[in-house]
Design a protein around this motif. Sequence first.
Motif, mmCIF file in Angstrom:
data_model
loop_
_atom_site.group_PDB
_atom_site.id
_atom_site.type_symbol
_atom_site.label_atom_id
_atom_site.label_comp_id
_atom_site.label_asym_id
_atom_site.label_seq_id
_atom_site.Cartn_x
_atom_site.Cartn_y
_atom_site.Cartn_z
ATOM 1 N N GLY A 212 0.797 -1.223 0.000
ATOM 2 C CA GLY A 212 0.000 0.000 0.000
ATOM 3 C C GLY A 212 0.826 1.267 0.000
ATOM 4 O O GLY A 212 0.329 2.339 -0.356
ATOM 5 N N ARG A 214 3.618 1.904 -1.792
ATOM 6 C CA ARG A 214 4.240 2.195 -3.078
ATOM 7 C C ARG A 214 5.691 2.624 -2.905
ATOM 8 O O ARG A 214 6.053 3.784 -3.129
ATOM 9 C CB ARG A 214 3.445 3.243 -3.883
ATOM 10 C CG ARG A 214 1.952 3.036 -3.956
ATOM 11 C CD ARG A 214 1.532 1.627 -4.351
ATOM 12 N NE ARG A 214 2.144 1.225 -5.606
ATOM 13 C CZ ARG A 214 2.780 0.063 -5.768
ATOM 14 N NH1 ARG A 214 2.895 -0.821 -4.797
ATOM 15 N NH2 ARG A 214 3.299 -0.233 -6.919
ATOM 16 N N PRO B 47 -3.255 -0.962 -3.256
ATOM 17 C CA PRO B 47 -4.414 -0.123 -3.583
ATOM 18 C C PRO B 47 -4.987 -0.591 -4.918
ATOM 19 O O PRO B 47 -4.394 -1.423 -5.606
ATOM 20 C CB PRO B 47 -3.811 1.275 -3.706
ATOM 21 C CG PRO B 47 -2.358 1.070 -4.023
ATOM 22 C CD PRO B 47 -1.978 -0.278 -3.460
ATOM 23 N N SER B 238 -1.030 5.894 -3.429
ATOM 24 C CA SER B 238 -0.829 4.947 -2.327
ATOM 25 C C SER B 238 -2.148 4.656 -1.617
ATOM 26 O O SER B 238 -3.124 5.399 -1.752
ATOM 27 C CB SER B 238 0.187 5.502 -1.329
ATOM 28 O OG SER B 238 -0.446 6.394 -0.433
ATOM 29 N N ALA B 239 -2.167 3.559 -0.854
ATOM 30 C CA ALA B 239 -3.400 3.138 -0.169
ATOM 31 C C ALA B 239 -3.863 4.206 0.822
ATOM 32 O O ALA B 239 -5.057 4.507 0.917
ATOM 33 C CB ALA B 239 -3.158 1.804 0.541
ATOM 34 N N LEU B 240 -2.924 4.802 1.569
ATOM 35 C CA LEU B 240 -3.308 5.817 2.545
ATOM 36 C C LEU B 240 -3.819 7.077 1.845
ATOM 37 O O LEU B 240 -4.789 7.700 2.283
ATOM 38 C CB LEU B 240 -2.127 6.168 3.460
ATOM 39 C CG LEU B 240 -1.736 5.078 4.468
ATOM 40 C CD1 LEU B 240 -0.461 5.462 5.215
ATOM 41 C CD2 LEU B 240 -2.880 4.826 5.455
ATOM 42 N N SER B 241 -3.178 7.445 0.748
ATOM 43 C CA SER B 241 -3.631 8.637 0.016
ATOM 44 C C SER B 241 -5.022 8.403 -0.576
ATOM 45 O O SER B 241 -5.855 9.305 -0.622
ATOM 46 C CB SER B 241 -2.632 8.990 -1.086
ATOM 47 O OG SER B 241 -1.389 9.331 -0.511
#
Lengths: 355, 355
Positions: A212, A214, B47, B238-241
């Motif tokens: 996740g 990157r 993601p 990214s997953a958090l973004s």
Amino acid sequence: MINGHGDDLYRYADICYNFSSNIYNRFCHDGLYECLAAALPSVTNYPEPSATALEAALAGSMGIEPSQVIATAGATEAIYLIANMFRRSTSFIFQPTFAEYGDACRIYEHRIKPVYSLNIATEYAAAAKEDSVWDERPSALFWLCNPNNPTGMVIDKEEMVRVVSSHPNCLFVIDASYADYTSCPTISAQEGVALPNLILIHSMTKEYGVPGLRLGYLTAPSALAEQMRRLRMPWTVSALSMRAAKYLLDNKAKYQLPLEELLRQRQRIADAFAATKVIDVWPSDSHILLCQLRIGHASALKDWLAENRHILIRDASNFEGLDSSFFRIAAQGEEENSILINAVREWINQLMTNI
Amino acid sequence: MINGHGDDLYRYADICYNFSSNIYNRFCHDGLYECLAAALPSVTNYPEPSATALEAALAGSMGIEPSQVIATAGATEAIYLIANMFRRSTSFIFQPTFAEYGDACRIYEHRIKPVYSLNIATEYAAAAKEDSVWDERPSALFWLCNPNNPTGMVIDKEEMVRVVSSHPNCLFVIDASYADYTSCPTISAQEGVALPNLILIHSMTKEYGVPGLRLGYLTAPSALAEQMRRLRMPWTVSALSMRAAKYLLDNKAKYQLPLEELLRQRQRIADAFAATKVIDVWPSDSHILLCQLRIGHASALKDWLAENRHILIRDASNFEGLDSSFFRIAAQGEEENSILINAVREWINQLMTNI
């Protein structure tokens, strides 16, 4: 991106066992989460445009120079950067393999030639014009994933070094994302930068189990890296990922893969699948296992496992050269693997009953 | 990336007042931090490769179709994607402006022509071959930032629509990153997608004050967007973004810019600087202010402010067409702005004393 991809976990609401991505999923990330929780306000500032500090930290961890490292948004950005740098080249791609080499080469107008063995590749390379060093551009690029995705196979290291060294007119791109997942020797970053015609791609995603975020990087001789650095977009690595990368490098000891156990588990799954007589398993030198159904379709197995057992596997039918009978799994912990083995057996039993 | 960039906060240990990036820095992010803290385990999964869910959410928020939106890792990825899609085109770039249009065009082998006014640009466009629709590719691309960085100026909306509509053979790329920071009318995403030869670039970085997340998007007619989608790397967000983007869209009400006050503050700074007789200020329609020193160097002012007053401004000397006398600031809150004004006056006083 042209073709589909593996870990489509985001499509499913209730997967408990994910064998679909080639990533060990049992690392403890508590320290990382603490670090990120404290770093949340970093979202209000730009990260470093070129990730210079991260590149220095990565270089330090490998014992090479910062000029020999480019930090990227996952290994994927490294692949696209290389394809962009050498656009309109001839690219030999070892198949079957990760789709992004081909996709990136297509986007950057390479002439793509699939190859299936190192021997055949070296014949091609020998046929190409042999300069001691390329003038403007290499005669050809050779893309390999080693250990390979989706087969898990590793090319003999000495043979690999011999081939790279004896074809200075060609550029070799080795995706070493899974290097931690094999006990076979492979070319290290330190060894790699000494070879003027070799680029290695690395993946923090795989090394630390954090897809996740990157986070990836490439290592190459400074001269090559310097050229690619100029093609890179600024700010591709987010501020939180940058902070996470520093934490991961500082806490590498917490991220030791239980490699022997993982390879033993992969063999256990391979043996169990082979014993069904319905599944052919390919030889593997890593935790990855490519499997072929003798009857039925991989997509049907995948759907059944997801719907009935909360298990996700990789339908491998969209890998070039493979068909709807192929699926791929990555070994995980013993208990999870047992659940997978039993569920697959169950599906096969139902299939056989219905024939 | 070829040239340097603005917000080099990461170089300084003790900046308290950041006027260097064009971002309003007084949003309250507490809710975002809570959301991210709860989402930290998402780093262990990939993601979505193409950010499909995010694109649908963005489209919904703008009242356009998901097929008309491409989510990108910051506006930067959008710029590079467009330059890549139309590689080897002729590109007119309005100067002075953000360096990445030029850098991206150079990387993708465009023939670059700097332009300084819309009138001149339209003459070029008229001279180019006029088809009602381009065949394979547009006759030329026109890149504008509107409101512009580093000047803050906005092109008259009716004039802009007229120019775009009357040159269907040309592709217009308008970076609308600062659209929220002006009270002048500009072309909205909804209006933009109705124009077949217009791409708008948007920046969640600027809209929500979150440059560290790397969140941007472009809007374009579906046909254009579809072509560009195929060139995009997977997993750039990214997953958090991705999670953060969803939060921000769901909580847009918490991110209302105090625009009137911000423009009033910009004018206060402009007036105060002009009153020194040492600084020329350029006209601006947004919170951005481009300033030129009549004596002394912008780099000296920047260094002095950072070292002595913990203030960061943007040395604007590396914008094409500008020189070492230029600096740029973005208005912030009243108190911070007063600190900036006083500190700049102080530096000028010292400078004058030493002459």
